[in-house]
Design a protein around this motif. Structure first.
Motif, mmCIF file in Angstrom:
data_model
loop_
_atom_site.group_PDB
_atom_site.id
_atom_site.type_symbol
_atom_site.label_atom_id
_atom_site.label_comp_id
_atom_site.label_asym_id
_atom_site.label_seq_id
_atom_site.Cartn_x
_atom_site.Cartn_y
_atom_site.Cartn_z
ATOM 1 N N ASP A 53 0.802 -1.222 0.000
ATOM 2 C CA ASP A 53 0.000 0.000 0.000
ATOM 3 C C ASP A 53 0.839 1.279 0.000
ATOM 4 O O ASP A 53 0.296 2.365 0.112
ATOM 5 C CB ASP A 53 -0.959 0.000 1.202
ATOM 6 C CG ASP A 53 -0.186 -0.140 2.522
ATOM 7 O OD1 ASP A 53 1.040 -0.417 2.462
ATOM 8 O OD2 ASP A 53 -0.790 0.036 3.587
ATOM 9 N N SER A 54 2.165 1.162 -0.149
ATOM 10 C CA SER A 54 2.971 2.385 -0.152
ATOM 11 C C SER A 54 2.727 3.143 -1.460
ATOM 12 O O SER A 54 2.486 2.531 -2.512
ATOM 13 C CB SER A 54 4.459 2.047 0.007
ATOM 14 O OG SER A 54 5.122 2.164 -1.228
ATOM 15 N N PRO A 55 2.762 4.490 -1.412
ATOM 16 C CA PRO A 55 2.517 5.272 -2.642
ATOM 17 C C PRO A 55 3.488 4.907 -3.767
ATOM 18 O O PRO A 55 3.088 4.843 -4.927
ATOM 19 C CB PRO A 55 2.720 6.722 -2.187
ATOM 20 C CG PRO A 55 2.577 6.694 -0.702
ATOM 21 C CD PRO A 55 2.959 5.333 -0.231
ATOM 22 N N GLN A 58 2.384 1.556 -5.186
ATOM 23 C CA GLN A 58 1.123 1.663 -5.930
ATOM 24 C C GLN A 58 1.339 2.356 -7.279
ATOM 25 O O GLN A 58 0.754 1.957 -8.282
ATOM 26 C CB GLN A 58 0.088 2.391 -5.089
ATOM 27 C CG GLN A 58 -0.215 1.577 -3.838
ATOM 28 C CD GLN A 58 -1.634 1.669 -3.370
ATOM 29 O OE1 GLN A 58 -2.260 2.703 -3.549
ATOM 30 N NE2 GLN A 58 -2.128 0.608 -2.787
ATOM 31 N N HIS A 59 2.207 3.351 -7.292
ATOM 32 C CA HIS A 59 2.536 4.036 -8.552
ATOM 33 C C HIS A 59 3.179 3.039 -9.524
ATOM 34 O O HIS A 59 2.837 2.995 -10.712
ATOM 35 C CB HIS A 59 3.485 5.199 -8.261
ATOM 36 C CG HIS A 59 3.955 5.924 -9.480
ATOM 37 N ND1 HIS A 59 3.110 6.574 -10.336
ATOM 38 C CD2 HIS A 59 5.203 6.075 -9.997
ATOM 39 C CE1 HIS A 59 3.805 7.102 -11.327
ATOM 40 N NE2 HIS A 59 5.075 6.806 -11.153
ATOM 41 N N LEU A 92 4.205 -7.006 -7.229
ATOM 42 C CA LEU A 92 3.233 -6.913 -8.324
ATOM 43 C C LEU A 92 2.086 -7.889 -8.056
ATOM 44 O O LEU A 92 2.307 -8.985 -7.527
ATOM 45 C CB LEU A 92 3.899 -7.258 -9.656
ATOM 46 C CG LEU A 92 4.790 -6.169 -10.243
ATOM 47 C CD1 LEU A 92 5.538 -6.696 -11.470
ATOM 48 C CD2 LEU A 92 3.982 -4.924 -10.605
ATOM 49 N N PRO A 93 0.874 -7.515 -8.442
ATOM 50 C CA PRO A 93 -0.237 -8.449 -8.248
ATOM 51 C C PRO A 93 -0.129 -9.647 -9.188
ATOM 52 O O PRO A 93 0.610 -9.603 -10.180
ATOM 53 C CB PRO A 93 -1.473 -7.611 -8.584
ATOM 54 C CG PRO A 93 -0.985 -6.406 -9.288
ATOM 55 C CD PRO A 93 0.468 -6.225 -9.002
ATOM 56 N N GLU A 94 -0.864 -10.679 -8.861
ATOM 57 C CA GLU A 94 -0.921 -11.862 -9.738
ATOM 58 C C GLU A 94 -1.340 -11.427 -11.135
ATOM 59 O O GLU A 94 -2.150 -10.525 -11.261
ATOM 60 C CB GLU A 94 -2.012 -12.807 -9.228
ATOM 61 C CG GLU A 94 -1.511 -13.963 -8.415
ATOM 62 C CD GLU A 94 -2.674 -14.854 -8.053
ATOM 63 O OE1 GLU A 94 -3.126 -15.610 -8.921
ATOM 64 O OE2 GLU A 94 -3.124 -14.742 -6.907
ATOM 65 N N ARG A 95 -0.823 -12.037 -12.158
ATOM 66 C CA ARG A 95 -1.175 -11.764 -13.554
ATOM 67 C C ARG A 95 -0.789 -10.341 -13.998
ATOM 68 O O ARG A 95 -1.312 -9.835 -14.996
ATOM 69 C CB ARG A 95 -2.666 -12.001 -13.829
ATOM 70 C CG ARG A 95 -3.190 -13.351 -13.375
ATOM 71 C CD ARG A 95 -4.600 -13.593 -13.878
ATOM 72 N NE ARG A 95 -4.649 -13.580 -15.343
ATOM 73 C CZ ARG A 95 -4.312 -14.595 -16.119
ATOM 74 N NH1 ARG A 95 -3.935 -15.728 -15.583
ATOM 75 N NH2 ARG A 95 -4.372 -14.486 -17.418
ATOM 76 N N ALA A 96 0.098 -9.683 -13.256
ATOM 77 C CA ALA A 96 0.454 -8.290 -13.583
ATOM 78 C C ALA A 96 1.044 -8.168 -14.983
ATOM 79 O O ALA A 96 0.958 -7.112 -15.603
ATOM 80 C CB ALA A 96 1.436 -7.742 -12.553
ATOM 81 N N LEU A 97 1.659 -9.245 -15.486
ATOM 82 C CA LEU A 97 2.311 -9.146 -16.798
ATOM 83 C C LEU A 97 1.487 -9.792 -17.914
ATOM 84 O O LEU A 97 1.977 -9.915 -19.045
ATOM 85 C CB LEU A 97 3.715 -9.758 -16.725
ATOM 86 C CG LEU A 97 4.655 -9.115 -15.696
ATOM 87 C CD1 LEU A 97 6.048 -9.729 -15.786
ATOM 88 C CD2 LEU A 97 4.725 -7.597 -15.888
#
Ligand SMILES: Cc1cc2nc3c(=O)[nH]c(=O)nc-3n(C[C@H](O)[C@H](O)[C@H](O)COP(=O)(O)O)c2cc1C
Length: 197
Positions: A53-55, A58-59, A92-97
């Protein structure tokens, strides 16, 4: 077209960073927008404590979500890719790529660990569901000379040629990448469809 390029070296004077910078110049010259992030610019606490959750994190996640492709550059450390880079990729979230093309770049002290990208980095990119991970580039330190004074960094001619070939392949892969249909457009298409199977 947006490419996010990630530098995995903790060192500001970085050979893998030289290849990343050359890649940025090559792509921008062809009209591709490139945003470069360096792992060392992230707050260490965000990485070590996995602060999703750090800015900054998230960026980073938002940039990757908008990207058509990524270039991931790393030094070889202890026969693998840099651990600091892993801490970032872990955020990175799952499936980010998914639906994204990835060009890996690595530099090492010798060719002994030139397969580190294949056995260490590519499985991580694959776990993030990269649509296409290209062959990538490995260079050993003797092939890259740092910039000195006004003299720009120098690449061995064979490396320069391989880098350009890989970027050409990357550029083509970005252009033919299937673009996901936006949910609103998909809905309209389904409503106006005359046939269903
Ligand atoms: C802590 C550390 C571990 C390293 N381990 C390896 C290694 O296992 N194999 C290798 O070929 N080079 C190794 N190297 C050399 C670096 O991979 C090489 O110098 C690389 O080009 C550095 O990239 P950079 O300038 O982008 O940081 C190591 C360097 C450091 C500082």
């Amino acid at each position: 077209m947006l490419v996010v390029s990630i530098g995995g070296s903790p060192s500001p004077r970085s050979r893998s960073g030289v290849l990343l910078e050359r890649s940025r110049q090559w792509l921008e010259h062809r009209g591709v927008e490139v945003v470069t992030l360096q792992v060392r610019d992230f707050p260490a606490e965000d990485l070590l404590h996995a602060r999703f959750d750090s800015p900054h994190v998230q960026h980073f996640q938002q940039l990757v979500a908008q990207a058509d492709g990524l270039i991931v550059a790393t030094p070889v450390y202890k026969a693998s890719f840099a651990g600091a880079l892993k801490t970032l990729l872990d955020l990175l979230p799952e499936r980010a790529l998914a639906n994204r093309v990835v060009l890996p770049i690595a530099t090492g002290g010798s060719i002994a660990h030139m397969l580190a990208v294949d056995y260490a980095l590519k499985p991580v990119l694959s776990a993030l569901k990269a649509q296409e991970t290209l062959q990538g580039i490995f260079a050993d330190d003797s092939q890259i000379a740092y910039a000195e004074g006004n003299k720009p960094a120098q690449l061995a001619p064979a490396l320069e040629e391989r880098l350009h070939d890989s970027l050409e392949t990357f550029h083509l892969a970005l252009a033919r990448r299937p673009r996901p249909v936006a949910p609103g457009v998909l809905n309209d298409r389904l409503i106006s469809a005359r046939w269903s199977i």
